[in-house]
Design an enzyme around this catalytic site. Structure first.
Site, short mmCIF file in Angstrom:
data_model
loop_
_atom_site.label_atom_id
_atom_site.label_comp_id
_atom_site.label_asym_id
_atom_site.label_seq_id
_atom_site.Cartn_x
_atom_site.Cartn_y
_atom_site.Cartn_z
N ARG A 128 35.95 -15.93 43.18
CA ARG A 128 37.14 -16.36 42.45
C ARG A 128 36.71 -17.07 41.18
O ARG A 128 35.78 -17.88 41.19
CB ARG A 128 38.02 -17.27 43.30
N GLU B 111 41.53 -14.85 34.03
CA GLU B 111 41.49 -13.38 33.96
C GLU B 111 42.86 -12.72 33.99
O GLU B 111 42.98 -11.53 33.67
CB GLU B 111 40.63 -12.82 35.09
N HIS C 94 36.53 -7.56 37.63
CA HIS C 94 37.05 -7.68 39.00
C HIS C 94 37.01 -6.33 39.72
O HIS C 94 37.99 -5.89 40.32
CB HIS C 94 38.49 -8.22 38.98
#
Length: 331
Positions: free
Chosen positions: A234, A263, A295
């Site tokens: 994270r 993000e 990601h």
């Protein structure tokens, strides 16, 4: 039963529709995020399915409840973007996919490590321009080095299995100890010792208030000079500005990130024709010893299949009155 599925890409739709053949749910796909502006599109839906950057705040949940939504199904492991207390108060059940493919994330983690260590990303750019110089491409043997694994859940353990094969010394930290760590030859230590002894540090823990900016200027100061840090968990685990400062001071020698704390307005979209307004991200991405991916650590055929399968299974179990082991409740 109608399900509104937000933040979908072509790959999401492909695997969800494939698995839905055995459920025959009425699916409505949206390629944008759930937020206060788009929540109205969930009208007439009993279930809303969301991803990591969708907005599950109290305001959004209140609007969903007013529309008659009874279930919020996360197609990911993390749930920090959903106000669980508000959901419970509003009678909305929240489910998630806790372990869709630990190996997918673990393998991406190792890919970042190896690319940074052996400067593969820089070598690739050079050879495309017929530059075959080896200057500035020196790495180090992973064998015999010490890795610090913060978070020893399923992904952390999957990373350890791979790094054990490299012959690395494994240090671990987690408030909840996992007996598999010792079976893999690892050793639990306190964070300060892990920081001080590790040549490579990799993060595999959830986003919680306690973990917010776990790696900050104080933590970086305790690490070896030139430490490699990899984060596929994270973005909020790392204080990005502090990381930039540590890069400038050469405290961090290499940084691999598949996640970024801001993000939401960047990742999963094509921004190649835009000027990125996030100055911190732009500074970070300009560093030659920083490797960023958007990601994508989870993105394998197996993981996408498992995500779709578990997500729809969770919904089916709740609507059928069966026991669902993946319900998320407020702590």
């Amino acid at each position: 039963m109608k399900i509104a599925i937000y933040s979908t890409k072509s790959y999401d739709r492909k695997y969800i529709e494939l698995i839905n053949a055995k459920y025959n749910f009425d699916l409505e796909f949206f390629d944008f995020m759930l937020n206060e502006s788009t929540v109205r599109l969930a009208e007439h839906c009993e279930v809303v399915c969301i991803f990591v950057n969708d907005n599950g705040s109290r305001k959004v949940l209140e609007k969903l409840a007013a529309l008659g939504v009874k279930i919020v199904a996360l197609r990911c492991a993390g749930f920090n973007n959903v106000d669980l207390k508000a959901a419970q108060e509003l009678g909305i059940q929240v489910v998630r996919v806790p372990a869709y493919s630990p190996e997918a994330v673990a393998e991406h983690t190792i890919g970042l490590m190896m690319t940074l260590n052996r400067r593969i990303h820089r070598a690739y750019q050079r050879t495309r321009e017929a530059n075959f110089s080896l200057e500035g491409l020196i790495g180090f043997n992973m064998y015999g080095r010490t890795v610090g694994v913060i978070g020893t859940g399923k992904i952390g353990i999957a990373v350890m299995r791979i790094l054990k094969g490299f012959g690395m010394n494994i240090l671990a930290y987690d408030p909840f100890k996992n007996p598999v760590v010792e079976e893999l030859g690892g050793q639990y230590v306190e964070l300060d010792e892990l920081y001080a002894k590790s040549h490579v540090i990799t993060l595999h823990c959830p986003a919680t208030p306690e973990n917010y900016h776990l790696l900050n200027c104080e933590a970086f100061a305790k690490m070896k000079d030139g430490v490699m840090i990899v984060n596929t968990s994270r973005g909020s685990l790392i204080d990005t500005q502090a990381a930039i400062d540590a890069l400038k001071q050469r405290k961090i020698g290499a940084l691999g990130m598949d996640v970024y704390e801001n993000e939401r307005d960047l990742f999963f979209e094509d921004k190649s024709n835009e000027v990125i307004q996030d100055d911190i991200f732009r500074r970070l991405s300009s560093c030659h010893n920083v490797l960023l991916t958007g990601h994508q650590a989870f993105l394998t055929e197996e993981a996408l299949t498992n995500i779709a399968d578990v997500t729809l299974s969770n919904i089916y179990k709740l609507k059928s009155g069966k026991v669902c082991e993946n319900i998320v409740l407020p702590s």
